[in-house]
Motif scaffolding. Structure first.
Motif, PDB file in Angstrom:
ATOM      1  N   ASP A 115       1.346  -0.646   0.224  1.00 27.71           N
ATOM      2  CA  ASP A 115       0.007  -0.097   0.023  1.00 27.71           C
ATOM      3  C   ASP A 115       0.509   1.226  -0.408  1.00 27.71           C
ATOM      4  O   ASP A 115       1.642   1.027   0.719  1.00 27.71           O
ATOM      5  CB  ASP A 115      -0.655  -0.428   1.458  1.00 27.71           C
ATOM      6  CG  ASP A 115      -2.111   0.909   1.005  1.00 27.71           C
ATOM      7  OD1 ASP A 115      -2.045   1.526   0.146  1.00 27.71           O
ATOM      8  OD2 ASP A 115      -2.783   0.797   2.557  1.00 27.71           O
TER       9      ASP A 115
ATOM     10  N   LYS B  93      -2.710  -2.454  10.975  1.00 28.36           N
ATOM     11  CA  LYS B  93      -1.772  -3.480   9.688  1.00 28.36           C
ATOM     12  C   LYS B  93      -1.108  -4.495  11.062  1.00 28.36           C
ATOM     13  O   LYS B  93      -0.283  -5.452  10.896  1.00 28.36           O
ATOM     14  CB  LYS B  93      -1.223  -2.862   8.405  1.00 28.36           C
ATOM     15  CG  LYS B  93      -1.874  -2.734   7.136  1.00 28.36           C
ATOM     16  CD  LYS B  93      -3.046  -3.416   6.562  1.00 28.36           C
ATOM     17  CE  LYS B  93      -3.631  -3.187   5.488  1.00 28.36           C
ATOM     18  NZ  LYS B  93      -3.974  -3.628   4.768  1.00 28.36           N
ATOM     19  N   LYS B  94      -1.080  -3.817  12.072  1.00 28.02           N
ATOM     20  CA  LYS B  94      -0.424  -4.311  12.965  1.00 28.02           C
ATOM     21  C   LYS B  94      -0.741  -6.124  13.940  1.00 28.02           C
ATOM     22  O   LYS B  94      -1.539  -6.585  13.549  1.00 28.02           O
ATOM     23  CB  LYS B  94      -0.731  -3.893  14.232  1.00 28.02           C
ATOM     24  CG  LYS B  94       0.656  -4.489  15.441  1.00 28.02           C
ATOM     25  CD  LYS B  94      -0.080  -3.190  16.685  1.00 28.02           C
ATOM     26  CE  LYS B  94       0.959  -3.904  18.132  1.00 28.02           C
ATOM     27  NZ  LYS B  94       1.149  -3.301  18.727  1.00 28.02           N
TER      28      LYS B  94
ATOM     29  N   ALA C  85      -0.107  -7.863  10.776  1.00 34.86           N
ATOM     30  CA  ALA C  85      -0.014  -8.587  10.244  1.00 34.86           C
ATOM     31  C   ALA C  85       1.696  -8.830   9.163  1.00 34.86           C
ATOM     32  O   ALA C  85       2.434  -8.083   9.944  1.00 34.86           O
ATOM     33  CB  ALA C  85      -0.710  -7.657   8.464  1.00 34.86           C
TER      34      ALA C  85
ATOM     35  N   VAL D 195       3.677  -7.374   7.107  1.00 37.71           N
ATOM     36  CA  VAL D 195       3.671  -5.430   6.688  1.00 37.71           C
ATOM     37  C   VAL D 195       4.872  -5.249   7.540  1.00 37.71           C
ATOM     38  O   VAL D 195       4.705  -4.609   8.592  1.00 37.71           O
ATOM     39  CB  VAL D 195       2.927  -5.349   5.783  1.00 37.71           C
ATOM     40  CG1 VAL D 195       2.132  -6.087   4.559  1.00 37.71           C
ATOM     41  CG2 VAL D 195       2.266  -5.343   7.060  1.00 37.71           C
TER      42      VAL D 195
ATOM     43  N   LEU E  28       3.518   1.072   2.764  1.00 36.36           N
ATOM     44  CA  LEU E  28       3.298  -0.493   3.575  1.00 36.36           C
ATOM     45  C   LEU E  28       4.136  -1.699   2.960  1.00 36.36           C
ATOM     46  O   LEU E  28       3.729  -1.961   1.086  1.00 36.36           O
ATOM     47  CB  LEU E  28       2.457  -0.888   3.979  1.00 36.36           C
ATOM     48  CG  LEU E  28       1.752  -0.261   5.221  1.00 36.36           C
ATOM     49  CD1 LEU E  28       0.113  -0.148   5.667  1.00 36.36           C
ATOM     50  CD2 LEU E  28       2.686  -0.365   6.112  1.00 36.36           C
TER      51      LEU E  28
ATOM     52  N   GLU F 135       6.195  -6.023   2.069  1.00 38.81           N
ATOM     53  CA  GLU F 135       5.467  -7.303   2.695  1.00 38.81           C
ATOM     54  C   GLU F 135       7.292  -7.105   3.467  1.00 38.81           C
ATOM     55  O   GLU F 135       8.107  -6.992   3.101  1.00 38.81           O
ATOM     56  CB  GLU F 135       6.014  -8.404   1.861  1.00 38.81           C
ATOM     57  CG  GLU F 135       4.376  -8.235   0.850  1.00 38.81           C
ATOM     58  CD  GLU F 135       4.834  -9.425  -0.627  1.00 38.81           C
ATOM     59  OE1 GLU F 135       5.765 -10.273  -0.655  1.00 38.81           O
ATOM     60  OE2 GLU F 135       3.370  -9.626  -0.603  1.00 38.81           O
TER      61      GLU F 135
END
Length: 339
Positions: A227, A259-260, A262, A264, A336, A338
């Protein structure tokens, strides 16, 4: 002395401006002082006492021009003597020969108008011409001058030939130029002077931070972008976050916190415009990324989930040839990616 002789003197003065060294000490000036005139016998008067005011401007190389207004009173010489009042306006050229330590000797040639009035008589205006020599002595903004000149006034009845002596005070209208400071030594050529270089033996061509220490071209490994969270812009040669950019970071922090957990991380790419060396700009991009990171940490984003990459000036977003383009290049981009 006739017109031909005056013309020869003026021609010699102008021609000689091709010789000598340029004076960087004589600057535009004002001067004010006292004047003493040795009266021609035809005046039937005592010598003249008065003052003068002038303004001067250095021109090509060691040549200057000045304009002067003066006034003098000549007292009666004996019972049958005549009193005179005189006013003059004169323009002159000066050939200067600076010899150091504030001393600037000069030669001068001038022309102008003399307005004389005898006591009880009519005022008369006549052409005048003069030549002479003198010297300036200068400090920073102040100075003194002294000169002696011979002048001739083409009066209707008979020409007046008189010596004129002047002593004055000068004020320079501009400060003395300051010599440019020599650049600081940079032994390893990394763009950071030795006085601030904490890593003085950096290999040639290595990218360094603001302390002159080498760091990898990129901090953080390339990864797939998940993102895009926006762009934060900076002022020239600054890494402080501007107040108007904080709302962007507040929103980015909210997305990152959501997104914590995840797979990423938040990647910060620092960029600069093209002003400065490559090494310096890589360090500046790093500092901008670090400033954004600290702000995001203050908003709750874990430090271990933020990585920084500095590209310096190597990836412009706009044309560096314009001010608007350079302002768009001074940025940190947020992604963001991976893990």
């Amino acid at each position: 002395m006739g017109i031909k002789q005056w013309g020869c003197i003026a021609a010699l003065l102008v021609a000689s401006t091709s010789a000598g060294a340029y004076s960087d000490e004589l600057r535009p000036y004002l001067d004010l002082g006292a004047q003493y005139t040795g009266a021609d016998d035809l005046r039937q008067s005592d010598d003249g006492i008065g003052g003068f005011f002038g303004v001067g401007m250095p021109l090509l190389r060691n040549f200057a021009i000045e304009g002067t207004l003066s006034g003098s009173n000549f007292g009666a010489n004996g019972a049958n003597g005549i009193k005179w009042t005189e006013y003059t306006a004169e323009a002159a050229g000066l050939l200067t020969y600076p010899i150091g330590n504030g001393w600037i000797p000069y030669l001068t040639v001038g022309v102008g108008v003399a307005n004389n009035k005898p006591d009880g008589g009519d005022r008369e205006s006549d052409a005048l011409a003069s030549f002479g020599a003198g010297t300036f002595y200068l400090w920073d903004r102040w100075g003194v001058r002294a000169d002696a000149r011979y002048r001739r006034i083409n009066a209707d009845v008979s020409d007046l030939e008189e010596p004129v002596y002047r002593l004055g005070l000068l004020y320079m209208l501009t400060p003395k130029p300051v010599a440019a400071a020599e650049p600081e030594k940079d032994s390893d050529g990394d763009g950071v002077p030795d006085s601030r270089d904490k890593c003085p033996d950096t290999p040639k061509g290595a990218k360094v931070d603001a302390d002159g220490c080498e760091f990898p071209p990129e901090v953080g490994a390339p990864a797939e972008v998940v993102d895009t969270l926006g762009i934060v812009y900076f002022d020239f040669d600054r890494s402080e976050i501007k107040g108007g950019e904080r709302a962007k970071l507040d929103k980015a922090a909210e997305v990152a916190m959501a997104k914590k957990g995840a797979a990423v991380v938040l990647k910060l790419d620092g960029h600069t415009d093209y002003v400065g060396t490559d090494e310096y700009n890589v360090g500046l991009g790093e500092r901008r990324g670090a400033a954004v990171k600290q702000y995001l940490i203050s908003k709750g984003v874990p430090a271990e989930e933020i990585i920084i990459t500095s590209y310096g000036e190597s990836r412009p977003a706009a044309d560096n040839a314009t001010a608007e383009g350079r302002s768009l290049n001074r940025r940190v981009e947020l992604f963001l990616v991976e893990k």
